[in-house]
Design an enzyme around this catalytic site. Structure first.
Site: not given
Ligand code: SF4
Length: 388
Positions: A42, A125, A143
């Site tokens: 991520e 996030y 996002d």
């Protein structure tokens, strides 16, 4: 209005989940959703496309397979693994967070969203992605891909750069995220934004599992480029600051000078070629070298290059300079020169390492801002050690 939006969000849950479960892009961190893998992927995906991340991710977990190895890795090695991805602070934060996990959580990644948020480099996030995908917790993610899908779905023209807009969406998603498969839902929303409701060009509405509910589709977004570009809406950003730099590739006996940047500021602790503020002409560089008493065999312009950071643009001009004699212990006093340029050149070559291009390639993490000059070096026929 708010209730209507919630209803629509509720309705997309089964559609998105079954669409994603049937068909999605294979990624190693998806098929092996360990907390460490989800976290690393991520962070990498925040700045680079999936295709580019695959290689970086594979190399990263090969070298640093777990939190402990990340916590103790040498910073230079970490920077080398991150080289080309940009945003080097993200890599530094990974290491800092790994140390905290080691010391305060017995080396086990916390599963709670709020605990994850306390770690350096982990924002809402990333915390949502780790909590939902790796730990099955009902935490939403918001996002760019998610924002695009949701703003189009509800034909919402608010500014997505505003925190309030993101916060409200997150609150709504929190109410509808399915408890039994939060990770699937989040990934489906992100995947839809990445491959169907795409950021550039027209959305592929005919392939979209939620097209029947989509307001933007009803307004004809799939054939209207201007409309597609305007939704989601982003207020124009402030212009980036522009900086001019002259970059020097000093060569001596087949080795090139590189040095470490300062501990603070842009590209802190990264390696660089010596550089001076301003875009100098060749005649000015010649004068500078002469006045500093540096004799050279060759001075070749490498041309101009530009690098864009999030808030600054570097406009660079580069020179390859093959030095003669010992540049580091040049006898300044022997030269009848105007003295004001001496400190400039002294600083430029002070504390530099001299390395072959091969070693630089292998061991030094040069930020991508300088890659263009590494390549230009090859273009003029210089590969290290040989005189052209
Ligand atoms: Fe995006 Fe089209 Fe799907 Fe609406 S229907 S969410 S615009 S791809």
């Amino acid at each position: 209005m708010k209730e209507q939006r919630l209803e629509v969000f509720q309705d997309i849950v089964p559609l998105l989940c079954s669409w994603f479960e049937k068909d999605h892009r294979e990624m190693y961190w998806r098929s092996h959703p360990l907390p460490y893998y989800v976290w690393i992927s991520e962070i990498m995906l925040q700045q680079t496309r999936v295709e580019a991340v695959r290689g970086y991710f594979a190399q990263f977990i090969k070298e640093l397979p777990d939190i402990k190895s990340l916590a103790i890795v040498d910073t230079d090695k970490l920077m080398k693994l991150w080289e080309g991805l940009g945003y080097y602070n993200r890599a530094k934060n990974l290491k800092k967070a790994a140390n905290i996990i080691l010391e305060e959580y017995n080396g086990i990644m916390p599963s709670e969203y709020k605990e994850l948020l306390k770690l350096p480099g982990i924002g809402e996030y990333t915390a949502g992605a780790i909590a939902s995908i790796a730990f099955g917790q009902a935490e939403p993610v918001v996002d760019g891909n998610v924002l695009r899908v949701l703003m189009r779905l509800t034909e919402n023209h608010e500014d997505i750069l505003k925190e309030k807009v993101k916060r409200e969406l997150r609150e709504d998603l929190k109410k509808i995220i399915p408890e039994e498969k939060p990770g699937i839902f989040n990934q489906a929303l992100m995947e839809l934004g990445a491959v169907v409701c795409v950021p550039n060009g027209l959305p592929k509405c005919s392939k979209c599992p939620i097209k029947e509910l989509c307001q933007a589709k009803k307004q004809g977004i799939e054939t209207d480029v201007v409309y597609a570009q305007s939704l989601p809406f982003k207020a124009p950003k402030k212009e980036r600051k522009k900086e001019d730099w002259t970059v020097f590739l000093f060569e001596k006996d087949g080795k090139i000078a590189v040095g470490k940047r300062g501990e603070k500021g842009l590209l802190a602790n990264m390696w660089e070629f010596p550089m001076l503020s301003g875009c100098l002409k060749k005649s000015e560089v010649e004068l500078l070298l002469y006045e500093a008493g540096l004799s050279f065999e060759k001075l070749e312009p490498l041309g101009k290059a530009k690098h864009i950071f999030s808030h600054i643009e570097w406009h660079m001009t580069g020179y390859f300079i093959r030095l003669r004699g010992n540049p580091i212990v040049a006898e300044w006093a022997d030269y009848p020169m105007e003295r004001e340029l001496m400190p400039v050149l002294e600083d430029l070559l002070k504390d530099r390492c001299w390395e072959t291009p091969k070693m630089i390639e292998r061991e030094y993490s040069l930020p991508s801002a300088f890659h263009v000059y590494k390549e230009l070096l090859k273009k003029i026929g210089y590969t290290g050690g040989q005189k052209n």
